[in-house]
Every structure is written in structure tokens, then in C-alpha cells.
Design a protein around this motif. Structure first.
Motif, PDB file in Angstrom:
ATOM      1  N   ALA A  51      54.183  55.856  33.405  1.00  0.00           N
ATOM      2  CA  ALA A  51      53.687  55.362  32.238  1.00  0.00           C
ATOM      3  C   ALA A  51      53.271  53.934  32.863  1.00  0.00           C
ATOM      4  CB  ALA A  51      55.140  54.595  31.402  1.00  0.00           C
ATOM      5  N   PRO A  52      51.866  53.765  31.578  1.00  0.00           N
ATOM      6  CA  PRO A  52      51.840  51.723  32.202  1.00  0.00           C
ATOM      7  C   PRO A  52      52.531  51.032  31.525  1.00  0.00           C
ATOM      8  CG  PRO A  52      50.263  53.207  30.898  1.00  0.00           C
ATOM      9  CD  PRO A  52      51.301  54.278  31.566  1.00  0.00           C
ATOM     10  N   ILE A  53      52.858  49.950  32.318  1.00  0.00           N
ATOM     11  CA  ILE A  53      53.075  49.198  31.631  1.00  0.00           C
ATOM     12  C   ILE A  53      53.146  47.372  31.883  1.00  0.00           C
ATOM     13  CG2 ILE A  53      55.922  48.296  31.416  1.00  0.00           C
ATOM     14  CD1 ILE A  53      55.673  50.856  29.803  1.00  0.00           C
ATOM     15  N   SER A  54      52.604  47.461  31.226  1.00  0.00           N
ATOM     16  CA  SER A  54      52.393  45.747  31.200  1.00  0.00           C
ATOM     17  C   SER A  54      53.314  44.511  32.164  1.00  0.00           C
ATOM     18  CB  SER A  54      52.173  44.562  29.592  1.00  0.00           C
ATOM     19  OG  SER A  54      51.181  45.617  29.032  1.00  0.00           O
ATOM     20  N   VAL A  55      52.877  43.319  32.715  1.00  0.00           N
ATOM     21  CA  VAL A  55      54.048  42.372  33.439  1.00  0.00           C
ATOM     22  C   VAL A  55      54.723  41.550  32.459  1.00  0.00           C
ATOM     23  CG1 VAL A  55      54.093  40.955  35.030  1.00  0.00           C
ATOM     24  CG2 VAL A  55      52.561  42.595  36.179  1.00  0.00           C
ATOM     25  N   LEU A  92      59.369  44.227  33.946  1.00  0.00           N
ATOM     26  CA  LEU A  92      58.874  44.510  32.309  1.00  0.00           C
ATOM     27  C   LEU A  92      59.518  45.404  31.218  1.00  0.00           C
ATOM     28  CD1 LEU A  92      58.176  47.425  36.021  1.00  0.00           C
ATOM     29  CD2 LEU A  92      56.279  45.519  34.646  1.00  0.00           C
ATOM     30  N   THR A  93      58.711  45.271  30.051  1.00  0.00           N
ATOM     31  CA  THR A  93      59.873  45.178  28.754  1.00  0.00           C
ATOM     32  C   THR A  93      59.523  46.105  28.545  1.00  0.00           C
ATOM     33  OG1 THR A  93      59.783  42.965  28.948  1.00  0.00           O
ATOM     34  CG2 THR A  93      59.683  43.549  26.725  1.00  0.00           C
ATOM     35  N   ILE A  94      60.101  47.334  27.961  1.00  0.00           N
ATOM     36  CA  ILE A  94      59.765  49.247  28.020  1.00  0.00           C
ATOM     37  C   ILE A  94      60.535  48.841  26.599  1.00  0.00           C
ATOM     38  CG2 ILE A  94      59.750  50.694  28.927  1.00  0.00           C
ATOM     39  CD1 ILE A  94      60.071  49.984  31.789  1.00  0.00           C
ATOM     40  N   ARG A  95      59.493  49.872  25.943  1.00  0.00           N
ATOM     41  CA  ARG A  95      59.824  50.469  24.749  1.00  0.00           C
ATOM     42  C   ARG A  95      60.265  51.646  24.251  1.00  0.00           C
ATOM     43  NH1 ARG A  95      56.872  49.964  18.662  1.00  0.00           N
ATOM     44  NH2 ARG A  95      59.063  49.874  17.853  1.00  0.00           N
ATOM     45  N   LYS A  96      61.502  51.969  24.413  1.00  0.00           N
ATOM     46  CA  LYS A  96      61.132  53.679  24.595  1.00  0.00           C
ATOM     47  C   LYS A  96      60.910  54.546  23.685  1.00  0.00           C
ATOM     48  CE  LYS A  96      66.782  55.452  24.937  1.00  0.00           C
ATOM     49  NZ  LYS A  96      66.880  56.633  23.396  1.00  0.00           N
ATOM     50  N   VAL A  97      60.176  55.040  23.460  1.00  0.00           N
ATOM     51  CA  VAL A  97      59.072  55.932  23.033  1.00  0.00           C
ATOM     52  C   VAL A  97      59.459  57.528  23.457  1.00  0.00           C
ATOM     53  CG1 VAL A  97      57.457  54.367  22.126  1.00  0.00           C
ATOM     54  CG2 VAL A  97      57.507  55.311  23.570  1.00  0.00           C
ATOM     55  N   GLY A  98      59.438  58.168  24.816  1.00  0.00           N
ATOM     56  CA  GLY A  98      59.396  59.450  24.920  1.00  0.00           C
ATOM     57  C   GLY A  98      59.739  59.340  26.477  1.00  0.00           C
ATOM     58  N   ARG A  99      59.524  60.672  26.620  1.00  0.00           N
ATOM     59  CA  ARG A  99      60.118  61.195  28.233  1.00  0.00           C
ATOM     60  C   ARG A  99      59.713  59.886  29.477  1.00  0.00           C
ATOM     61  NH1 ARG A  99      59.033  66.664  30.800  1.00  0.00           N
ATOM     62  NH2 ARG A  99      57.654  65.791  32.736  1.00  0.00           N
ATOM     63  N   VAL A 100      59.244  59.628  29.979  1.00  0.00           N
ATOM     64  CA  VAL A 100      59.094  59.510  30.779  1.00  0.00           C
ATOM     65  C   VAL A 100      59.782  57.275  30.481  1.00  0.00           C
ATOM     66  CG1 VAL A 100      57.994  57.161  32.353  1.00  0.00           C
ATOM     67  CG2 VAL A 100      57.165  59.287  31.490  1.00  0.00           C
ATOM     68  N   THR A 101      60.237  56.730  28.806  1.00  0.00           N
ATOM     69  CA  THR A 101      60.712  55.467  29.121  1.00  0.00           C
ATOM     70  C   THR A 101      62.949  55.542  28.221  1.00  0.00           C
ATOM     71  OG1 THR A 101      59.485  55.520  26.669  1.00  0.00           O
ATOM     72  CG2 THR A 101      58.704  54.216  28.549  1.00  0.00           C
ATOM     73  N   ASP A 102      62.680  56.737  28.130  1.00  0.00           N
ATOM     74  CA  ASP A 102      63.622  57.407  27.560  1.00  0.00           C
ATOM     75  C   ASP A 102      64.222  56.976  28.796  1.00  0.00           C
ATOM     76  OD1 ASP A 102      63.141  57.812  24.931  1.00  0.00           O
ATOM     77  OD2 ASP A 102      63.490  59.740  24.829  1.00  0.00           O
ATOM     78  N   GLU A 158      45.640  48.302  24.315  1.00  0.00           N
ATOM     79  CA  GLU A 158      46.372  49.645  25.217  1.00  0.00           C
ATOM     80  C   GLU A 158      45.210  50.679  25.124  1.00  0.00           C
ATOM     81  OE1 GLU A 158      50.842  49.723  24.692  1.00  0.00           O
ATOM     82  OE2 GLU A 158      51.209  48.180  25.271  1.00  0.00           O
ATOM     83  N   ARG A 159      45.340  51.779  25.923  1.00  0.00           N
ATOM     84  CA  ARG A 159      44.606  53.215  26.294  1.00  0.00           C
ATOM     85  C   ARG A 159      45.896  53.760  26.169  1.00  0.00           C
ATOM     86  NH1 ARG A 159      42.198  52.427  22.316  1.00  0.00           N
ATOM     87  NH2 ARG A 159      40.448  52.855  22.064  1.00  0.00           N
ATOM     88  N   LYS A 160      45.558  55.407  26.120  1.00  0.00           N
ATOM     89  CA  LYS A 160      46.308  56.209  26.736  1.00  0.00           C
ATOM     90  C   LYS A 160      45.173  55.859  28.616  1.00  0.00           C
ATOM     91  CE  LYS A 160      48.502  58.815  24.150  1.00  0.00           C
ATOM     92  NZ  LYS A 160      48.952  59.993  23.818  1.00  0.00           N
ATOM     93  N   MET A 161      46.085  56.162  29.426  1.00  0.00           N
ATOM     94  CA  MET A 161      45.777  56.311  30.503  1.00  0.00           C
ATOM     95  C   MET A 161      46.755  57.109  31.638  1.00  0.00           C
ATOM     96  SD  MET A 161      45.425  51.883  31.565  1.00  0.00           S
ATOM     97  CE  MET A 161      44.315  51.489  30.678  1.00  0.00           C
TER      98      MET A 161
END
Ligand code: FAD
Ligand code: FES
Length: 266
Positions: A49-53, A63-73, A229-232
């Protein structure tokens, strides 16, 4: 032969829990990185998952991460001392020279505060580096507010308007207004709109209307920057997943001057 897709391990040094779904992971990292750049963060056999610094210190990135799906969960199941895999940094990031010695306004919506946090932190710590910094940060509700501790510190040197769409729970000691960020822009104490610079980061609709209002207030198009932000996928300008018109967001962005970025907002 060097494999540019090969990630490196990075230890989780701390986890700061902002909300149930948004945590900051403090990661071990040695190397150059700019606010607004991003890393491809991965869990082996699961995905990336691409995550901003969201913060930079000696030997550390946040890395501030929002739990939204497969990888972030799955990332949210990790603990202090565990490892994540990273590759990057990618993208252009924010160039602080664009904002030095100018009046700077940052307008951020929700997790949009995360990529721009490093820019705010720099000018809040070095107020003599710009002619004044104002921040308008908008969240859905008091429970969604991010970086509250930073905001308390930033308030010592910069003007902050913290606003929520609705007061659906007790804000405690948070000083917050109600309404969309655009409702608060006319309250700002900008000395000269024609030379002031602005950074706008948030959901596409918020960026669209905020930029239009800044133009109405007198900001020049070339003095506004946005972050897309774009799907990457690859992050390396090879797969084409992030391409908008002729631009690869992973290489040319995610930070764009509004003169170019205005044609890219959804
Ligand atoms: C340059 C860039 C910087 C980003 N920075 C951050 C950040 O700092 N913190 C953060 O939490 N997230 C950030 N994101 C978004 C993050 O990459 C996605 O939320 C993540 O890839 C979701 O992965 P997942 O496997 O957990 O979810 P998935 O299971 O893949 O998807 C869950 C949901 O999220 C949507 N989604 C997946 N990827 C994206 C995406 N790239 N953009 C929008 N929606 C998506 C899916 O359509 C689906 O609805 C960034 C994205 C980009 C492109
Ligand atoms: S993410 Fe592959 S080209 Fe940009």
C-alpha cells in the motif's frame, strides 16, 4: 543486479493511536526523504500500500495509516518491535523553497493533514523561515481529529482553525469550530493574497472547492499546490496505474502546482 522492487525491513519503534482506524507507525529509517513523498509499505505474501510520510526525524519516519482493507488491516495487527517492509521514498514531495519567506496557508481535510504535517512542523519550528503560517484543518467529527498533540504545540507559533462537520461527541478541551473548511477561509488574517502561497490536501471535492475559493479571495493559481492520491502499483513509473493525462502521479506527483493539478482533481 539491483532489483528496485525489493523492499527493505523496517522496525516499528512506536505506535500512536489517534482513532480506532488511524494510527501513526514510527518506523526505523536511514536516508533522505521529503514531506509529501510516499513509501510502498508491504506485508510479505499479502500486498503493498502506498503511504505518505507524515513525519521525519533523525533515523525515523512516521507513517499515519488508515485501516481500510487487506494490507492496512494486517498492519494494524502488528506491534511495537515488529517489522514492516518498505520501498521508496517515491514521488516529488513538497519543496519547502516554494513557501520560504512567504505567507503560507495550509488547508487540510481529514487524513490530508498527514502528508503536509512535515511542512507545517518545519515552519512551526522555524517561524522566521516564512512570513506567517495559517492552518485550517477540517475533520468529520471531534473523534476523527488527527495530530491533536501537534496542533497544541503548533498553536504557539501559527494560526490554526480546527473545524468539524458536526459536533456529534464531546470535544473535551479541543477548541474547534463547526463547518466545512471553506466556511472558515474568509476569517483568515492574510496580509496580501496576491503573494501568499497555499497548500491544499484532502478529498478531491474539498480540494476542488477550496482552490476555487482561494482564487476568489485573490490567491494566484501558480501560488497554490495540491497533493493527489491515486491507485498505485509499482510507484516507479512503469505500470501506468497512476497515469492521469500525460502525468505519472507516482513520479511527477503526488504534489502538483494548481496550474497543472487543476485538470487532475476528480
Ligand atoms: C500517494 C499516496 C499516498 C497515500 N498516503 C496514505 C497515507 O498516508 N495513509 C493512508 O492511510 N493511506 C494512504 N493512501 C491510501 C492507501 O494507499 C490505501 O488506503 C491503501 O492502499 C489501501 O490498501 P488495503 O490493501 O488496506 O485496502 P484494499 O483492500 O486494497 O482496499 C480497501 C478500500 O480502499 C480503496 N483503496 C485502495 N487503494 C486506494 C488508494 N490508493 N486510494 C484510494 N482508495 C484506495 C479500495 O478501492 C477499497 O475501497 C495513499 C495513497 C496514495 C496513492
Ligand atoms: S504506480 Fe505504476 S506507473 Fe505510477
Amino acid at each position: 543486479m539491483h532489483n528496485e522492487y525489493l523492499p527493505f525491513p523496517s522496525k516499528i519503534l512506536d505506535i500512536i493511536e489517534h482513532t480506532d482506524k488511524e494510527h501513526t507507525f514510527r518506523m526505523e529509517y536511514q536516508g533522505d526523504v521529503k514531506p509529501g513523498q510516499f513509501f510502498e509499505v508491504s506485508i510479505p505474501k499479502l500486498g503493498e500500500a502506498p503511504i505518505s510520510v507524515s513525519g521525519i526525524e533523525e533515523g525515523i519516519i512516521d507513517l499515519t495509516i488508515r485501516k481500510v482493507g487487506r494490507v492496512t488491516d494486517e498492519i494494524f495487527n502488528l506491534l511495537h518491535g515488529d517489522k514492516l517492509f518498505l520501498r521508496g521514498p517515491y514521488g516529488n514531495g513538497f519543496d519547502l523553497d516554494n513557501y520560504r519567506n512567504k505567507e503560507l496557508l495550509v488547508v487540510a481535510g481529514g487524513t490530508g493533514l498527514s502528508p503536509v504535517r512535515g511542512v507545517i512542523d518545519h515552519f512551526a519550528r522555524n517561524p522566521e523561515d516564512c512570513k506567517g503560517l495559517s492552518l485550517v484543518a477540517g475533520f468529520k467529527s471531534p473523534a476523527d481529529i488527527l495530530f491533536f498533540a501537534d496542533q497544541a504545540r503548533w498553536r504557539e507559533t501559527i494560526d490554526i482553525i480546527l473545524t468539524v462537520d458536526a459536533l456529534d461527541c464531546d470535544p473535551g478541551d479541543m477548541v474547534c469550530e463547526i463547518g466545512l473548511v471553506t466556511e472558515h477561509l474568509p476569517k483568515l488574517k492574510i496580509q496580501d493574497y496576491s503573494t501568499a502561497v497555499a497548500i491544499v490536501v484532502g478529498p478531491p471535492m474539498m480540494m476542488h472547492f477550496t482552490c476555487l475559493q482561494l482564487l476568489d479571495l485573490g490567491f494566484k493559481e501558480e501560488n497554490i499546490w495540491i497533493s493527489q492520491e491515486r491507485k498505485m502499483c509499482c510507484g516507479l513509473g512503469k505500470c501506468g496505474h497512476c497515469k492521469i493525462n500525460e502525468s505519472y502521479v507516482c513520479l511527477d506527483g503526488p504534489v502538483y502546482n494548481y496550474t497543472q493539478g487543476r485538470y487532475m482533481i476528480d
